[in-house]
Design a protein around this motif. Structure first.
Motif, PDB file in Angstrom:
ATOM      1  N   MET A   1       0.826  -1.209   0.000  1.00 13.68           N
ATOM      2  CA  MET A   1       0.000   0.000   0.000  1.00 13.68           C
ATOM      3  C   MET A   1       0.863   1.264   0.000  1.00 13.68           C
ATOM      4  O   MET A   1       0.392   2.340  -0.344  1.00 13.68           O
ATOM      5  CB  MET A   1      -0.886   0.055   1.257  1.00 13.68           C
ATOM      6  CG  MET A   1      -1.729  -1.163   1.491  1.00 13.68           C
ATOM      7  SD  MET A   1      -3.037  -1.243   0.291  1.00 13.68           S
ATOM      8  CE  MET A   1      -3.696  -2.861   0.642  1.00 13.68           C
ATOM      9  N   ALA A   2       2.103   1.147   0.454  1.00 15.02           N
ATOM     10  CA  ALA A   2       2.883   2.345   0.767  1.00 15.02           C
ATOM     11  C   ALA A   2       3.446   3.067  -0.450  1.00 15.02           C
ATOM     12  O   ALA A   2       3.648   4.267  -0.422  1.00 15.02           O
ATOM     13  CB  ALA A   2       4.023   1.982   1.724  1.00 15.02           C
ATOM     14  N   GLY A   3       3.677   2.323  -1.539  1.00 14.47           N
ATOM     15  CA  GLY A   3       4.415   2.912  -2.651  1.00 14.47           C
ATOM     16  C   GLY A   3       3.575   3.519  -3.758  1.00 14.47           C
ATOM     17  O   GLY A   3       4.103   4.042  -4.734  1.00 14.47           O
ATOM     18  N   THR A   4       2.244   3.439  -3.614  1.00 17.67           N
ATOM     19  CA  THR A   4       1.366   3.945  -4.671  1.00 17.67           C
ATOM     20  C   THR A   4       0.204   4.722  -4.059  1.00 17.67           C
ATOM     21  O   THR A   4      -0.087   4.562  -2.885  1.00 17.67           O
ATOM     22  CB  THR A   4       0.770   2.780  -5.494  1.00 17.67           C
ATOM     23  OG1 THR A   4       0.276   1.791  -4.585  1.00 17.67           O
ATOM     24  CG2 THR A   4       1.799   2.139  -6.395  1.00 17.67           C
ATOM     25  N   ALA A   5      -0.445   5.550  -4.872  1.00 18.53           N
ATOM     26  CA  ALA A   5      -1.623   6.290  -4.408  1.00 18.53           C
ATOM     27  C   ALA A   5      -2.868   5.516  -4.850  1.00 18.53           C
ATOM     28  O   ALA A   5      -3.170   5.462  -6.041  1.00 18.53           O
ATOM     29  CB  ALA A   5      -1.632   7.699  -4.980  1.00 18.53           C
ATOM     30  N   PRO A   6      -3.601   4.903  -3.909  1.00 18.24           N
ATOM     31  CA  PRO A   6      -4.664   3.956  -4.253  1.00 18.24           C
ATOM     32  C   PRO A   6      -5.849   4.557  -5.011  1.00 18.24           C
ATOM     33  O   PRO A   6      -6.456   3.869  -5.823  1.00 18.24           O
ATOM     34  CB  PRO A   6      -5.123   3.422  -2.893  1.00 18.24           C
ATOM     35  CG  PRO A   6      -4.678   4.440  -1.912  1.00 18.24           C
ATOM     36  CD  PRO A   6      -3.417   5.028  -2.462  1.00 18.24           C
ATOM     37  N   HIS A   7      -6.174   5.831  -4.761  1.00 18.80           N
ATOM     38  CA  HIS A   7      -7.346   6.400  -5.413  1.00 18.80           C
ATOM     39  C   HIS A   7      -7.023   7.057  -6.750  1.00 18.80           C
ATOM     40  O   HIS A   7      -7.871   7.687  -7.359  1.00 18.80           O
ATOM     41  CB  HIS A   7      -8.048   7.397  -4.491  1.00 18.80           C
ATOM     42  CG  HIS A   7      -8.651   6.734  -3.291  1.00 18.80           C
ATOM     43  ND1 HIS A   7      -8.035   6.734  -2.066  1.00 18.80           N
ATOM     44  CD2 HIS A   7      -9.775   6.011  -3.153  1.00 18.80           C
ATOM     45  CE1 HIS A   7      -8.783   6.052  -1.213  1.00 18.80           C
ATOM     46  NE2 HIS A   7      -9.840   5.599  -1.843  1.00 18.80           N
ATOM     47  N   MET A   8      -5.775   6.907  -7.185  1.00 21.04           N
ATOM     48  CA  MET A   8      -5.401   7.470  -8.470  1.00 21.04           C
ATOM     49  C   MET A   8      -5.137   6.323  -9.443  1.00 21.04           C
ATOM     50  O   MET A   8      -4.887   5.196  -9.041  1.00 21.04           O
ATOM     51  CB  MET A   8      -4.191   8.381  -8.304  1.00 21.04           C
ATOM     52  CG  MET A   8      -4.509   9.550  -7.375  1.00 21.04           C
ATOM     53  SD  MET A   8      -3.103  10.561  -6.920  1.00 21.04           S
ATOM     54  CE  MET A   8      -2.814  11.428  -8.448  1.00 21.04           C
TER      55      MET A   8
ATOM     56  N   GLU B   1      -1.738   7.803 -13.706  1.00 24.43           N
ATOM     57  CA  GLU B   1      -1.469   8.978 -12.867  1.00 24.43           C
ATOM     58  C   GLU B   1      -0.339   8.694 -11.879  1.00 24.43           C
ATOM     59  O   GLU B   1       0.520   9.554 -11.625  1.00 24.43           O
ATOM     60  CB  GLU B   1      -2.739   9.398 -12.123  1.00 24.43           C
ATOM     61  CG  GLU B   1      -3.741  10.106 -13.021  1.00 24.43           C
ATOM     62  CD  GLU B   1      -5.102  10.326 -12.373  1.00 24.43           C
ATOM     63  OE1 GLU B   1      -5.851  11.158 -12.874  1.00 24.43           O
ATOM     64  OE2 GLU B   1      -5.423   9.632 -11.375  1.00 24.43           O
ATOM     65  N   ASN B   2      -0.328   7.487 -11.328  1.00 24.54           N
ATOM     66  CA  ASN B   2       0.771   7.104 -10.440  1.00 24.54           C
ATOM     67  C   ASN B   2       2.107   7.146 -11.176  1.00 24.54           C
ATOM     68  O   ASN B   2       3.101   7.642 -10.655  1.00 24.54           O
ATOM     69  CB  ASN B   2       0.534   5.708  -9.877  1.00 24.54           C
ATOM     70  CG  ASN B   2      -0.241   5.726  -8.574  1.00 24.54           C
ATOM     71  OD1 ASN B   2       0.332   5.899  -7.512  1.00 24.54           O
ATOM     72  ND2 ASN B   2      -1.551   5.579  -8.655  1.00 24.54           N
TER      73      ASN B   2
ATOM     74  N   ILE C   1       3.369  10.625 -11.715  1.00 28.64           N
ATOM     75  CA  ILE C   1       4.008  11.179 -10.517  1.00 28.64           C
ATOM     76  C   ILE C   1       5.455  10.703 -10.433  1.00 28.64           C
ATOM     77  O   ILE C   1       6.372  11.484 -10.177  1.00 28.64           O
ATOM     78  CB  ILE C   1       3.217  10.754  -9.261  1.00 28.64           C
ATOM     79  CG1 ILE C   1       1.915  11.539  -9.187  1.00 28.64           C
ATOM     80  CG2 ILE C   1       4.045  10.968  -8.002  1.00 28.64           C
ATOM     81  CD1 ILE C   1       0.950  11.019  -8.156  1.00 28.64           C
TER      82      ILE C   1
ATOM     83  N   LYS D   1      -7.946   2.227 -11.174  1.00 27.08           N
ATOM     84  CA  LYS D   1      -7.425   2.756  -9.912  1.00 27.08           C
ATOM     85  C   LYS D   1      -6.472   1.742  -9.304  1.00 27.08           C
ATOM     86  O   LYS D   1      -6.744   0.530  -9.309  1.00 27.08           O
ATOM     87  CB  LYS D   1      -8.583   3.019  -8.951  1.00 27.08           C
ATOM     88  CG  LYS D   1      -9.451   4.174  -9.413  1.00 27.08           C
ATOM     89  CD  LYS D   1      -9.753   5.124  -8.273  1.00 27.08           C
ATOM     90  CE  LYS D   1     -10.413   6.371  -8.792  1.00 27.08           C
ATOM     91  NZ  LYS D   1     -11.841   6.403  -8.532  1.00 27.08           N
TER      92      LYS D   1
END
Lengths: 312, 264
Positions: B90-97, B101-102, B105, B145
Motif C-alpha cells: 500500500m505504501a508505494g502507490t496512491a490507491p485512489h489514483m 497517474e501514479n 508522478i 485505480k
C-alpha cells in the motif's frame, strides 16, 4: 413557488464555488478546514469595501479571491510549519479572521445598495442571471478539473491519498498542502464576494456555519451523482450545492414543518449527519451480509465433502 | 556512490526506553553494487534505510551520495537520487489514483511539478511500454485505480515507479515480505532484471536467507544496530544458508531471531 426555486438555483450556483473549495480540502487533501467560516466573510468584506470605495466590481471580486488565498496560506503555514493539528489551525484562523474582517469593513454591516456590482447588468432578468452564474460556476469547475490533472495537481491529489509515497518521489508535501488550502479558501472567498454582491450587503457573521453547508453540498452531491473520479466529483459538488439550496427552500416553504430561517443551521447539520452516517452503516451491513453469504457457501462446500464421506 | 560515515541514531534518547538503533555505522557502496542486508528483528535494517532516504536524520555522522553530503537535506530533496520500494504494497502507490497517474508522478521525480498535463499521449505511450516489460498485463489497465490491484501487482508497479527515472540508488525494504511465495518470486525476478539492466546501485533488506545469498554481489549482516559481517562477492558465491546462520551465531552470540525468517 417557482420563484423560490429560481432563487435557490442562483444561490446554489454562487455557493458552488465554496463547495468546490471545500471539496479540495475535505476530499482531496483529507484536511477538514474550518478557515472557510472566516474566509467566506473575508471575501464578502473585501469586495464590499472596495466597491463602496469606488473600485470596479470585477477588481473588487478578484481582490476577494486574493484575500482568500492569503487566509488559506496562513492556515497552511500554521498546519505544516507550525505543526498545529489541522482542525485547530483552521479554527485559529477562523477566529483571527473574525477580527480581521471587522478591520477590513470597519463596521459589522456594509451595505451595497445602490452600488454597481458584477451582476448589475444581468441580475434583473432571471434566466440571464442563471445562465451567467451557471457559466461562471462551470468555468471554475473546469479550471479546477484541469488543474487537478497537471503535474502539480497530481502531486496535490497524491498528498491527500498517500503523502509518504509522494514525498518519496520528491514532492514537498508542505508546499502542496499550502497550495491546496490556499486555492480552496480563494474559491470560498470568491463565493463570499458573489453572495455579498447578490444580497446587497456584507455581514461579519455571514460565514458562520459555512463549512457545514460546504460539506453538505459535497456529500449530497456525491450521494446523488457519484464521485468515481475527479471530473464526476467536482460536478457532484456543483450540483450538490444546487440540490442543497432547493431542499432548504422547499423545507422553509412547507408550512406544516413550522420552520424558521433560523432553523437552517440545525437542518444543515442534520443533513450532514445523515449523509455521513448512512453510507458507513450501509457499507458495514453490506460487508456483513457478504461475509455471511460467503461463509454459508464455504460451509456448504465443506459439508458437501464431509457429507459425501458419511453417506458412503 | 553511497557513503555512510560513523552514523549513530538513538530512539527515545534520555528516557528509560532509550535504544541505540544504529551505532557507528560505516558503509560504502560502489557504483553498481547490489548489497543484500540481513539481520534479526530490531537490528536497525529499516532505520538504516530511513537514514539513507532522509525520513530520519542521524544524531551524528554523515551520509553522502555521489560525493554530495545529504545529511541536512530532507526526504523529498533526496528523492532525486533515491528510488524506494517499501514492504507494505500500500505504501508505494496512491490507491485512489489511476495507474497512469501514479506513473506520471514517478515520471516527475526530482523535477519541478508545474502546470503541464500530468498524462498526455506521448507519456501514455511510454508508460504503456514500460508496463509491458513487467509482463503482467498492467499496460491494458492504464485507467484502473491502483487500489483495485492485488498486492503483487501493486508491488510490481511500485518497483517500476521507483526505478522509472533511473535513480542513483535503489532501496528495497523487504519488498517481497508481504506477498505469497509465487508473487514474491515474480517480484524478485523482476527486481533482479531491473537492477541488472539499469545497473542500479542497490541496497536490499530481506528476511529470506537463500535470496540474500543468491542475489547481489555483497551481503551484510546487522545485529543490535551494528554491521557485524560484510561478505564480499568471492565468498558469497560459495556460501550456504547453514554457514551463514552459523557465522551469525558465532559473531553475535545468539541465534538469528526473526519471526518472518525464511531459510530458503
Amino acid at each position: 413557488m417557482l420563484d423560490s426555486i429560481y432563487g435557490a438555483i442562483e444561490l446554489g450556483l454562487m455557493y458552488a464555488l465554496m463547495a468546490l473549495g471545500v471539496y479540495i480540502t475535505f476530499r482531496i487533501l483529507d484536511f477538514p478546514d474550518l478557515t472557510v467560516d472566516g474566509s467566506f466573510a473575508t471575501g464578502a468584506a473585501i469586495a464590499a469595501v472596495m466597491i463602496t470605495h469606488g473600485y470596479h466590481p470585477l477588481i473588487a471580486t478578484l481582490a476577494a479571491f486574493g484575500g482568500g488565498l492569503l487566509a488559506g496560506v496562513c492556515t497552511g503555514l500554521l498546519h505544516t510549519k507550525g505543526k498545529i493539528n489541522g482542525l485547530l489551525s483552521g479554527i485559529l484562523m477562523m477566529i483571527a479572521l473574525y477580527s480581521i474582517n471587522l478591520r477590513i469593513t470597519g463596521k459589522p454591516n456594509t451595505s451595497l445598495i445602490g452600488e454597481s456590482t458584477i451582476f448589475s447588468s444581468v441580475a434583473s432578468t432571471t434566466w440571464l442571471y442563471i445562465v451567467v452564474l451557471l457559466a461562471v460556476a462551470v468555468a471554475f469547475m473546469l479550471l479546477l478539473n484541469a488543474f487537478l490533472h497537471t503535474d502539480l495537481g497530481l502531486a496535490l491529489r497524491a498528498t491527500g491519498d498517500n503523502d509518504r509515497m509522494i514525498r518519496s518521489f520528491g514532492a514537498n508535501t508542505d508546499r502542496t498542502k499550502i497550495i491546496g488550502i490556499a486555492l480552496s479558501n480563494g474559491l470560498v472567498a470568491l463565493s463570499g464576494a458573489m453572495i455579498a454582491q447578490d444580497g446587497g450587503y456584507a455581514n461579519n457573521s455571514m460565514g458562520i456555519g459555512m463549512i457545514v453547508i460546504g460539506l453538505a453540498s459535497v456529500i449530497i452531491g456525491e450521494a446523488i451523482f457519484g464521485a468515481k473520479n475527479v471530473v464526476r466529483a467536482t460536478l457532484a459538488a456543483l450540483l450538490g450545492s444546487i440540490v442543497y439550496r432547493i431542499v432548504i427552500a422547499l423545507a422553509l416553504r412547507a408550512d406544516w414543518l413550522h420552520l424558521n430561517a433560523s432553523d437552517l443551521k440545525l437542518i444543515t447539520a442534520i443533513i450532514v449527519i445523515i449523509a455521513l452516517v448512512i453510507p458507513t452503516a450501509r457499507r458495514a451491513l453490506k460487508q456483513r451480509s457478504l461475509a455471511r453469504k460467503r461463509s454459508v457457501e464455504l460451509a456448504a462446500e465443506v459439508m458437501g465433502r464431509r457429507g459425501g464421506q458419511v453417506d458412503a | 556512490m553511497l557513503d555512510i560515515k560513523n552514523v549513530t541514531k538513538l530512539f527515545n534518547p534520555g528516557t528509560p526506553d532509550e535504544k541505540a538503533a544504529l551505532v557507528d555505522i560505516r558503509l560504502s557502496l560502489k557504483e553498481g553494487d547490489f548489497v543484500t542486508v540481513i539481520g534479526s528483528n530490531g537490528a536497525g535494517k529499516s532505520t538504516l534505510m530511513n537514514i539513507i532516504s532522509g525520513v530520519m536524520k542521524p544524531d551524528i555522522g554523515e551520509v553522502s551520495i555521489d560525493g554530495t553530503k545529504v545529511s541536512s537535506s530532507s526526504e523529498y530533496q533526496r528523492s532525486r537520487w533515491i528510488g524506494r520500494v517499501f514492504q507494505d504494497p500500500m505504501a508505494g502507490t496512491a490507491p485512489h489514483m489511476t495507474i497512469e497517474e501514479n506513473l506520471a508522478i514517478a515520471y516527475r521525480r526530482g523535477r519541478r511539478r508545474g502546470l503541464s498535463w500530468g498524462v498526455n499521449a506521448a507519456k501514455r505511450k511510454l508508460f504503456s511500454e514500460q508496463l509491458e516489460r513487467l509482463g503482467i498485463g498492467l499496460e491494458n489497465r492504464l485507467k484502473a485505480k491502483v487500489g483495485l490491484l492485488s498486492g503483487g501487482e501493486r508491488q510490481a508497479l511500485s518497483l517500476l515507479m521507483a526505478t522509472f527515472t533511473q535513480p542513483q540508488i535503489l532501496l528495497l525494504d523487504e519488498h517481497t515480505a508481504a506477498l505469497d511465495p509465487a508473487r514474491a518470486e515474480l517480484i524478485t525476478k523482476l527486481t533482479e532484471r531491473v537492477v541488472r539492466e539499469m545497473k542500479l546501485t542497490t541496497l536490499m533488506v530481506t528476511h529470506n536467507m537463500e535470496q540474500a545469498i543468491r542475489l547481489g554481489n555483497r551481503l551484510i549482516m546487522m545485529d543490535k544496530g551494528r554491521i557485524i559481517l560484510d561478505i564480499p562477492e568471492e565468498r558469497k558465491e560459495h556460501l550456504t544458508v547453514d554457514q551463514l546462520l552459523g557465522e551469525f551465531e558465532q559473531i553475535s552470540g545468539h541465534k538469528l531471531a526473526d519471526d518472518r525468517i525464511v531459510l530458503g
